[in-house]
Scaffold this motif. Structure first.
Motif, PDB file in Angstrom:
ATOM      1  N   MET A   1      16.525  15.876 -12.003  1.00  0.00           N
ATOM      2  CA  MET A   1      15.546  15.421 -11.004  1.00  0.00           C
ATOM      3  C   MET A   1      14.114  15.615 -11.527  1.00  0.00           C
ATOM      4  O   MET A   1      13.894  15.701 -12.710  1.00  0.00           O
ATOM      5  N   ALA A   2      13.175  15.776 -10.648  1.00  0.00           N
ATOM      6  CA  ALA A   2      11.746  15.914 -10.987  1.00  0.00           C
ATOM      7  C   ALA A   2      11.253  14.690 -11.743  1.00  0.00           C
ATOM      8  O   ALA A   2      11.471  13.607 -11.278  1.00  0.00           O
ATOM      9  N   ARG A   3      10.675  14.865 -12.895  1.00  0.00           N
ATOM     10  CA  ARG A   3      10.163  13.773 -13.724  1.00  0.00           C
ATOM     11  C   ARG A   3       9.733  12.512 -12.963  1.00  0.00           C
ATOM     12  O   ARG A   3       9.926  11.401 -13.404  1.00  0.00           O
ATOM     13  N   PHE A   7       4.011  12.778 -10.363  1.00  0.00           N
ATOM     14  CA  PHE A   7       3.795  14.195 -10.614  1.00  0.00           C
ATOM     15  C   PHE A   7       2.699  14.327 -11.663  1.00  0.00           C
ATOM     16  O   PHE A   7       2.909  14.125 -12.846  1.00  0.00           O
ATOM     17  N   ARG A  12       1.143  20.015 -12.853  1.00  0.00           N
ATOM     18  CA  ARG A  12       2.003  20.536 -13.902  1.00  0.00           C
ATOM     19  C   ARG A  12       1.330  21.728 -14.587  1.00  0.00           C
ATOM     20  O   ARG A  12       1.977  22.743 -14.878  1.00  0.00           O
ATOM     21  N   LEU A  15       1.679  24.749 -12.421  1.00  0.00           N
ATOM     22  CA  LEU A  15       3.037  25.289 -12.540  1.00  0.00           C
ATOM     23  C   LEU A  15       3.212  26.079 -13.831  1.00  0.00           C
ATOM     24  O   LEU A  15       3.787  27.164 -13.837  1.00  0.00           O
ATOM     25  N   LEU A  16       2.700  25.509 -14.913  1.00  0.00           N
ATOM     26  CA  LEU A  16       2.819  26.181 -16.204  1.00  0.00           C
ATOM     27  C   LEU A  16       2.149  27.549 -16.171  1.00  0.00           C
ATOM     28  O   LEU A  16       2.685  28.522 -16.696  1.00  0.00           O
ATOM     29  N   LEU A  19       4.306  29.932 -13.989  1.00  0.00           N
ATOM     30  CA  LEU A  19       5.500  30.322 -14.741  1.00  0.00           C
ATOM     31  C   LEU A  19       5.145  31.265 -15.892  1.00  0.00           C
ATOM     32  O   LEU A  19       5.824  32.250 -16.134  1.00  0.00           O
TER      33      LEU A  19
ATOM     34  N   PHE B  93      10.425  25.426  -9.848  1.00  0.00           N
ATOM     35  CA  PHE B  93       9.274  25.254 -10.750  1.00  0.00           C
ATOM     36  C   PHE B  93       9.739  24.837 -12.141  1.00  0.00           C
ATOM     37  O   PHE B  93       9.197  23.905 -12.726  1.00  0.00           O
ATOM     38  N   ILE B  94      10.719  25.558 -12.670  1.00  0.00           N
ATOM     39  CA  ILE B  94      11.189  25.279 -14.032  1.00  0.00           C
ATOM     40  C   ILE B  94      11.743  23.868 -14.116  1.00  0.00           C
ATOM     41  O   ILE B  94      11.454  23.117 -15.044  1.00  0.00           O
ATOM     42  N   ASP B  95      12.519  23.504 -13.110  1.00  0.00           N
ATOM     43  CA  ASP B  95      13.116  22.174 -13.091  1.00  0.00           C
ATOM     44  C   ASP B  95      12.022  21.107 -13.050  1.00  0.00           C
ATOM     45  O   ASP B  95      12.116  20.066 -13.673  1.00  0.00           O
ATOM     46  N   VAL B  97       8.836  21.379 -14.037  1.00  0.00           N
ATOM     47  CA  VAL B  97       7.876  21.356 -15.129  1.00  0.00           C
ATOM     48  C   VAL B  97       8.365  20.482 -16.283  1.00  0.00           C
ATOM     49  O   VAL B  97       7.570  19.853 -16.981  1.00  0.00           O
TER      50      VAL B  97
END
Lengths: 280, 295
Positions: A1-3, A7, A12, A15-16, A19, B93-95, B97
């Motif tokens: 998913m995502a991508r 977005f 991003r 998020l980086l 994380l 989040f990981i998914d 990014v």
């Protein structure tokens, strides 16, 4: 998913950063450990949270290697683990095949019996096994670890193997049988090569579990001769009670093999961990 | 075909080695444990049969037993209500990014889970140390010096300190399982929801979390059983102390057997321990089966 295309780069980046910060927090204890393993022992008492080792005290690692009996314990760990992993792979492959493909009345009942092991906590067998091993004069031998390690890894391994073998098409085996192949040739020349992904998963998960195991090793081994790698750390607390740098060095050395295996086989570990959990 | 696949001798050859070793090292010991639990054996000499005496004593008078169980429940609650929400958020989040970073972070977060528990436990003993530990240094650094503690040595903070170690260690597991669950949700569902006008957080509360329910439940079960089974970390950090402040069942039965030489009594605890684990398993399997989610 995502991508998704909407977005955008900014979120991003956020998020980086989140994380990144959290993973630094998560790994900081290890960084701290390695940092002070290269310092002088007394440095750890300073106010600094981290300290640049100047010069790096590699002698700590030498002392850890020598006095932690790393080579001896490492060899014991290798003997116990390689044997355990090989037996688990072999037995789970054979059992998996028998449960999935062979035709016998008790197949399901015996499978359920083996999978029951998934629910039994390792520690509940510590005491009775100690008594049994003592009675059989098996304490303080490689067998005292290999047998329980194999037994406790089997349920999970059989679970993975039955799932995997079930997904292999029958056609190949059928023609092999018509050509007159016996079960063992089918098992080792057809099923074994096809099951490589499952075998890798079983190998990695079994390895990580048994390589890091400590309680059984501490209970069933009494002399130094058979002790495994975790004992390097455990012994040091006494001998080097106040030399923290050397203690930290031995901990770093002991952590390394599993770390290397994990980073090298990252995908398989991830698969192994999630396969059992999500499907179960 | 049928003849080859139903040959009894072959089946026996395939199944027997594994079955024997499994029975010898797991099932037989548990049965022996049930018997030893009904004796007052000290570990040496002959066991003396006393029936259900030990079980009665444990259930009605052993406060440490109940405290161990309570501590396990507290750890389970910490997993479920503190560790898991964070783990789920970070799995998302990981998914999200994507790219190289996805794999890198997934790897990093799992690192504590592969390091031998002997190392992580000794490491945390050092981190918590009142003289040189990192935790107190950080508190000083943040001008929160008044919060400094003898973390593992104080009755008030020992349990919470152990719980923090366990949460740190198990974080990668919880995260990885959620992450695998996320990968199982088809992208089309999100697209459909976006077409319907759902965005941002709503996408997650309306789609991700409900669809993830089966995984969430599996992960909860694993966490609760893991909490119940907790031993290594406790054994290597506080050994249940001070007093019984941070005691857990497996560690408690170990102490009773090897420090107090109450082998029979320890086996009785062991039996109750197995029953508790089985009960949790059965209970959660029932809950799972009663509800079905379709993707």
């Amino acid at each position: 998913m995502a991508r998704e295309s909407s977005f955008n780069k900014k979120s991003r980046a956020v998020l980086l950063v989140v994380l990144g910060l959290f993973s630094i927090g998560q790994l900081f204890p290890l960084v701290w450990l390695i940092d002070f393993s290269l310092c002088k022992s007394g440095d750890v008492y300073g106010a600094n949270i981290l300290k640049i080792p100047n010069p790096p005290q590699f002698i700590n690692y030498y002392l850890a290697w020598r006095d932690g009996k790393i080579p001896q314990y490492f060899i014991n760990s290798v003997i116990v683990n390689v044997t355990s992993v090989l037996l688990v792979v072999l037995f789970s492959l054979m059992m998996g095949y028998a449960f999935v493909r062979m035709e016998w009345k008790w197949s399901n009942k015996v499978l359920t019996y083996v999978l029951l092991g998934l629910m039994i906590p390792i520690h509940a067998t510590l005491l009775p096994n100690f008594v049994i091993f003592r009675q059989l004069k098996m304490l303080d031998s490689y067998f005292a670890l290999i047998i329980p390690y194999v037994a406790f890894s089997l349920p999970q391994a059989v679970f993975l193997m039955t799932g995997f073998i079930g997904s292999i098409p029958r056609a190949l085996e059928e023609s092999a049988i018509i050509d007159g192949c016996g079960i063992f040739r089918i098992l080792f020349q057809i099923i074994l090569p096809l099951s490589k992904p499952a075998i890798v998963t079983v190998t990695v998960t079994t390895f990580l579990n048994t390589w890091n195991e400590f309680i059984m090793a501490a209970t069933y081994l009494t002399s130094d001769k058979f002790r495994t790698l975790p004992f390097s750390v455990y012994n040091f607390a006494g001998q080097y009670a106040s030399n923290y740098a050397v203690q930290f060095a031995v901990m770093t050395i002991v952590a390394l093999p599993s770390l290397i295996v994990y980073i090298a086989l990252n995908e398989q570990v991830t698969k192994g961990v999630t396969l059992g959990a999500v499907k179960g | 075909m049928h003849k080859v696949l139903s040959d009894k001798r072959t089946i026996l050859l395939l199944v027997l080695p594994g079955l024997l070793i499994y029975t010898f090292a797991i099932l037989f010991p548990i049965i022996l444990s049930v018997y030893l639990g009904m004796t007052d054996w000290s570990g040496i000499g002959r066991p003396n049969f006393i029936g259900l005496e030990n079980f009665k004593k444990i259930i009605f008078t052993d406060t440490t037993f109940w405290k161990s169980l309570r501590n396990a429940i507290l750890l389970a609650l910490a997993y479920v209500f503190v560790q898991h929400p964070i783990a789920l958020a970070f799995a998302i989040f990981i998914d999200k990014v994507g790219g190289r970073a996805e794999k890198v972070f997934r790897t990093i977060f799992f690192i504590p889970c592969v390091i031998p528990v002997v190392v992580t436990s000794r490491m945390w003993v050092s981190l918590y140390d009142p003289q040189y530990g990192l935790i107190n240094k950080i508190l000083d650094f943040l001008h929160l010096g008044f919060l400094k503690q003898q973390w593992l040595g104080d009755t008030k903070t020992a349990l919470i300190s152990v719980i923090i170690i366990c949460m740190w260690q198990g974080f990668g597991w919880a995260l990885l399982i959620y992450y695998a669950g996320l990968k199982g949700i088809p992208e089309e569902l999100y697209e459909a929801a976006r077409i319907d006008g759902a965005t941002g957080v709503k996408l997650y509360t309306k789609i991700t979390v409900p669809l993830l329910q089966p995984v969430i439940k599996v992960n909860f079960t694993i966490a609760i059983i893991y909490a119940l089974k907790q031993m290594e970390t406790v054994y290597l950090t506080t050994n249940g102390g001070p007093g019984d402040a941070s005691q857990f069942l497996a560690n408690y039965l170990y102490i009773r057997a090897f420090n107090s030489y109450q082998y029979g009594y320890a086996n009785a605890i062991s039996v109750l321990f197995v029953i508790a684990c089985l009960a949790v398993n059965v209970l959660f399997q029932k809950i799972f089966k009663s509800e079905n989610y379709e993707f």
